[in-house]
Design a protein around this motif. Structure first.
Motif, PDB file in Angstrom:
ATOM      1  N   VAL A  98       7.680  16.196  -5.041  1.00  0.00           N
ATOM      2  CA  VAL A  98       7.433  15.323  -3.887  1.00  0.00           C
ATOM      3  C   VAL A  98       8.844  14.726  -3.690  1.00  0.00           C
ATOM      4  O   VAL A  98       9.450  14.082  -4.435  1.00  0.00           O
ATOM      5  N   PRO A  99       9.365  14.603  -2.386  1.00  0.00           N
ATOM      6  CA  PRO A  99      10.409  13.840  -1.903  1.00  0.00           C
ATOM      7  C   PRO A  99      10.276  12.556  -2.200  1.00  0.00           C
ATOM      8  O   PRO A  99       9.260  11.834  -1.941  1.00  0.00           O
ATOM      9  N   ALA A 100      11.059  11.836  -2.648  1.00  0.00           N
ATOM     10  CA  ALA A 100      11.356  10.426  -2.916  1.00  0.00           C
ATOM     11  C   ALA A 100      10.871   9.658  -1.896  1.00  0.00           C
ATOM     12  O   ALA A 100      10.102   8.562  -1.768  1.00  0.00           O
ATOM     13  N   TRP A 101      11.177   9.956  -0.793  1.00  0.00           N
ATOM     14  CA  TRP A 101      10.917   9.293   0.574  1.00  0.00           C
ATOM     15  C   TRP A 101       9.474   9.045   0.699  1.00  0.00           C
ATOM     16  O   TRP A 101       8.820   8.123   1.313  1.00  0.00           O
ATOM     17  N   MET A 102       8.626  10.273   0.543  1.00  0.00           N
ATOM     18  CA  MET A 102       7.350  10.198   0.747  1.00  0.00           C
ATOM     19  C   MET A 102       6.711   9.241  -0.263  1.00  0.00           C
ATOM     20  O   MET A 102       5.840   8.665  -0.046  1.00  0.00           O
ATOM     21  N   THR A 103       6.943   9.323  -1.591  1.00  0.00           N
ATOM     22  CA  THR A 103       6.441   8.408  -2.403  1.00  0.00           C
ATOM     23  C   THR A 103       7.082   6.741  -2.154  1.00  0.00           C
ATOM     24  O   THR A 103       5.945   6.294  -2.190  1.00  0.00           O
ATOM     25  N   ALA A 104       8.065   6.878  -1.603  1.00  0.00           N
ATOM     26  CA  ALA A 104       8.398   5.229  -0.953  1.00  0.00           C
ATOM     27  C   ALA A 104       7.592   4.991  -0.068  1.00  0.00           C
ATOM     28  O   ALA A 104       6.993   3.736  -0.206  1.00  0.00           O
ATOM     29  N   VAL A 105       7.240   5.884   0.831  1.00  0.00           N
ATOM     30  CA  VAL A 105       6.377   5.366   2.012  1.00  0.00           C
ATOM     31  C   VAL A 105       5.053   4.741   1.629  1.00  0.00           C
ATOM     32  O   VAL A 105       4.561   3.937   1.859  1.00  0.00           O
ATOM     33  N   ILE A 106       4.391   5.773   0.452  1.00  0.00           N
ATOM     34  CA  ILE A 106       2.996   5.574   0.005  1.00  0.00           C
ATOM     35  C   ILE A 106       2.884   4.313  -0.617  1.00  0.00           C
ATOM     36  O   ILE A 106       2.283   3.537  -0.719  1.00  0.00           O
ATOM     37  N   VAL A 107       4.164   4.066  -1.651  1.00  0.00           N
ATOM     38  CA  VAL A 107       4.066   2.996  -2.548  1.00  0.00           C
ATOM     39  C   VAL A 107       4.103   1.698  -1.666  1.00  0.00           C
ATOM     40  O   VAL A 107       3.352   0.666  -1.859  1.00  0.00           O
ATOM     41  N   ILE A 108       5.032   1.867  -0.829  1.00  0.00           N
ATOM     42  CA  ILE A 108       5.478   0.474   0.263  1.00  0.00           C
ATOM     43  C   ILE A 108       4.093   0.190   0.963  1.00  0.00           C
ATOM     44  O   ILE A 108       3.791  -1.046   0.903  1.00  0.00           O
ATOM     45  N   ARG A 109       3.358   1.139   1.361  1.00  0.00           N
ATOM     46  CA  ARG A 109       2.381   0.932   2.358  1.00  0.00           C
ATOM     47  C   ARG A 109       1.048   0.050   1.169  1.00  0.00           C
ATOM     48  O   ARG A 109       0.373  -0.861   1.565  1.00  0.00           O
ATOM     49  N   GLU A 110       1.135   0.781   0.010  1.00  0.00           N
ATOM     50  CA  GLU A 110       0.118   0.463  -0.887  1.00  0.00           C
ATOM     51  C   GLU A 110       0.368  -0.847  -1.261  1.00  0.00           C
ATOM     52  O   GLU A 110      -0.550  -1.931  -1.520  1.00  0.00           O
ATOM     53  N   LEU A 111       1.701  -1.381  -1.520  1.00  0.00           N
ATOM     54  CA  LEU A 111       1.741  -2.913  -2.065  1.00  0.00           C
ATOM     55  C   LEU A 111       1.643  -3.811  -0.642  1.00  0.00           C
ATOM     56  O   LEU A 111       1.207  -4.806  -1.237  1.00  0.00           O
ATOM     57  N   ALA A 112       1.910  -3.412   0.324  1.00  0.00           N
ATOM     58  CA  ALA A 112       1.766  -4.096   1.694  1.00  0.00           C
ATOM     59  C   ALA A 112       0.219  -4.446   1.721  1.00  0.00           C
ATOM     60  O   ALA A 112       0.016  -5.531   2.117  1.00  0.00           O
ATOM     61  N   ILE A 113      -0.537  -3.352   1.490  1.00  0.00           N
ATOM     62  CA  ILE A 113      -2.046  -3.602   2.079  1.00  0.00           C
ATOM     63  C   ILE A 113      -2.533  -4.369   0.900  1.00  0.00           C
ATOM     64  O   ILE A 113      -3.344  -5.389   1.007  1.00  0.00           O
ATOM     65  N   THR A 114      -2.171  -4.330  -0.550  1.00  0.00           N
ATOM     66  CA  THR A 114      -2.568  -5.198  -1.386  1.00  0.00           C
ATOM     67  C   THR A 114      -2.187  -6.820  -1.167  1.00  0.00           C
ATOM     68  O   THR A 114      -2.930  -7.750  -1.394  1.00  0.00           O
ATOM     69  N   GLY A 115      -1.045  -6.778  -0.550  1.00  0.00           N
ATOM     70  CA  GLY A 115      -0.471  -8.131  -0.170  1.00  0.00           C
ATOM     71  C   GLY A 115      -1.504  -8.820   0.757  1.00  0.00           C
ATOM     72  O   GLY A 115      -1.796  -9.946   1.046  1.00  0.00           O
ATOM     73  N   LEU A 116      -1.835  -7.743   1.844  1.00  0.00           N
ATOM     74  CA  LEU A 116      -2.570  -8.256   3.155  1.00  0.00           C
ATOM     75  C   LEU A 116      -3.948  -8.568   2.329  1.00  0.00           C
ATOM     76  O   LEU A 116      -4.773  -9.575   2.740  1.00  0.00           O
ATOM     77  N   ARG A 117      -4.640  -7.891   1.429  1.00  0.00           N
ATOM     78  CA  ARG A 117      -6.093  -8.241   0.961  1.00  0.00           C
ATOM     79  C   ARG A 117      -5.887  -9.503   0.272  1.00  0.00           C
ATOM     80  O   ARG A 117      -6.899 -10.386   0.523  1.00  0.00           O
ATOM     81  N   THR A 118      -4.777  -9.937  -0.466  1.00  0.00           N
ATOM     82  CA  THR A 118      -4.604 -11.303  -1.135  1.00  0.00           C
ATOM     83  C   THR A 118      -4.664 -12.318  -0.074  1.00  0.00           C
ATOM     84  O   THR A 118      -5.202 -13.262   0.000  1.00  0.00           O
ATOM     85  N   LEU A 119      -3.907 -12.244   1.085  1.00  0.00           N
ATOM     86  CA  LEU A 119      -3.950 -13.144   2.122  1.00  0.00           C
ATOM     87  C   LEU A 119      -5.330 -13.201   2.685  1.00  0.00           C
ATOM     88  O   LEU A 119      -5.694 -14.523   3.220  1.00  0.00           O
ATOM     89  N   ILE A 120      -5.972 -12.187   3.030  1.00  0.00           N
ATOM     90  CA  ILE A 120      -7.326 -12.545   3.586  1.00  0.00           C
ATOM     91  C   ILE A 120      -8.313 -12.950   2.743  1.00  0.00           C
ATOM     92  O   ILE A 120      -9.205 -13.688   3.126  1.00  0.00           O
ATOM     93  N   VAL A 121      -8.084 -12.672   1.385  1.00  0.00           N
ATOM     94  CA  VAL A 121      -9.009 -13.670   0.525  1.00  0.00           C
ATOM     95  C   VAL A 121      -8.723 -14.886   0.562  1.00  0.00           C
ATOM     96  O   VAL A 121      -9.781 -15.863   0.525  1.00  0.00           O
ATOM     97  N   GLU A 122      -7.448 -15.070   0.548  1.00  0.00           N
ATOM     98  CA  GLU A 122      -7.259 -16.610   0.423  1.00  0.00           C
ATOM     99  C   GLU A 122      -7.478 -17.314   1.735  1.00  0.00           C
ATOM    100  O   GLU A 122      -7.861 -18.568   1.743  1.00  0.00           O
ATOM    101  N   ASN A 123      -7.476 -16.608   2.860  1.00  0.00           N
ATOM    102  CA  ASN A 123      -7.633 -17.269   4.319  1.00  0.00           C
ATOM    103  C   ASN A 123      -9.108 -17.660   4.463  1.00  0.00           C
ATOM    104  O   ASN A 123      -9.623 -18.477   5.059  1.00  0.00           O
TER     105      ASN A 123
END
Length: 193
Positions: A98-123
């Motif tokens: 798997v090209p590194a850029w594909m893995t990076a896109v997926i990892v970045i999205r997953e971390l961003a959504i995890t952060g969003l989930r945390t903000l929503i719970v706190e909010n």
């Protein structure tokens, strides 16, 4: 702890087993069929991955059908998926599948959504449940990863790279669902802008 949550915890426990299998030197044993050479530990990892992926389907189905949906499940289920998928993709990237850029896109999205989930719970105290684009993303990622680990058998014999096609679909839905989640929950950021 109810059965769906036990299945989620079991999926998390399978991740170190998956890692251990893939750290075994891959040239110790192979299965050769026609023109495909499949390392035995890749096949074993694919089986563990498939079992873990099946628990994802089962825990959600059981939780919804028996009204066993919990905040722990809403949080831990997508987290378990992310940990499993990211681990599998990191190994596939290290194996030059798997090209590194594909893995990076997926990892970045997953971390961003995890952060969003945390903000929503706190909010507002609510847990962000998975939406259909995110479910399509997860489904296509899991099938892509499985087929990449088994080197697209049996589809490779027909010249059909199903794992690669599913990975492209996964990347597209990764980007789309990430944008969709942020757009639908943009109110979280409204107080600081």
């Amino acid at each position: 702890m109810n059965l769906p949550n036990k299945l989620t915890v079991f999926r998390i426990i399978l991740i170190p087993i998956f890692i251990l299998i893939l750290t075994i030197p891959y040239d110790w044993a192979t299965i050769t069929t026609m023109t495909v050479v499949l390392p035995v530990n890749w096949l074993m990892a694919a089986i563990v991955f498939a079992v873990a992926s099946a628990t994802d389907f089962l825990d959600g189905k059981i939780a919804r059908s028996q009204q066993l949906v919990t905040n722990f499940g809403k949080f831990a289920d997508p987290l378990a998926d992310k940990l499993l998928v990211i681990t599998a993709l990191i190994f596939l990237t290290s194996f030059h599948v798997v090209p590194a850029w594909m893995t990076a896109v997926i990892v970045i999205r997953e971390l961003a959504i995890t952060g969003l989930r945390t903000l929503i719970v706190e909010n507002n105290g609510q847990v962000l449940a998975a939406q259909m684009p995110g479910k399509i993303k997860t489904f296509s990622q899991m099938f892509a990863i499985f087929f990449l680990y088994i080197k697209n058998i049996p589809f490779i014999y027909f010249g059909f790279p199903v794992g690669d096609i599913l990975l492209w679909i996964a990347v597209i839905f990764t980007i789309y669902s990430g944008i969709d989640y942020f757009w639908q929950n943009r109110y979280v950021f409204s107080d600081g802008m």
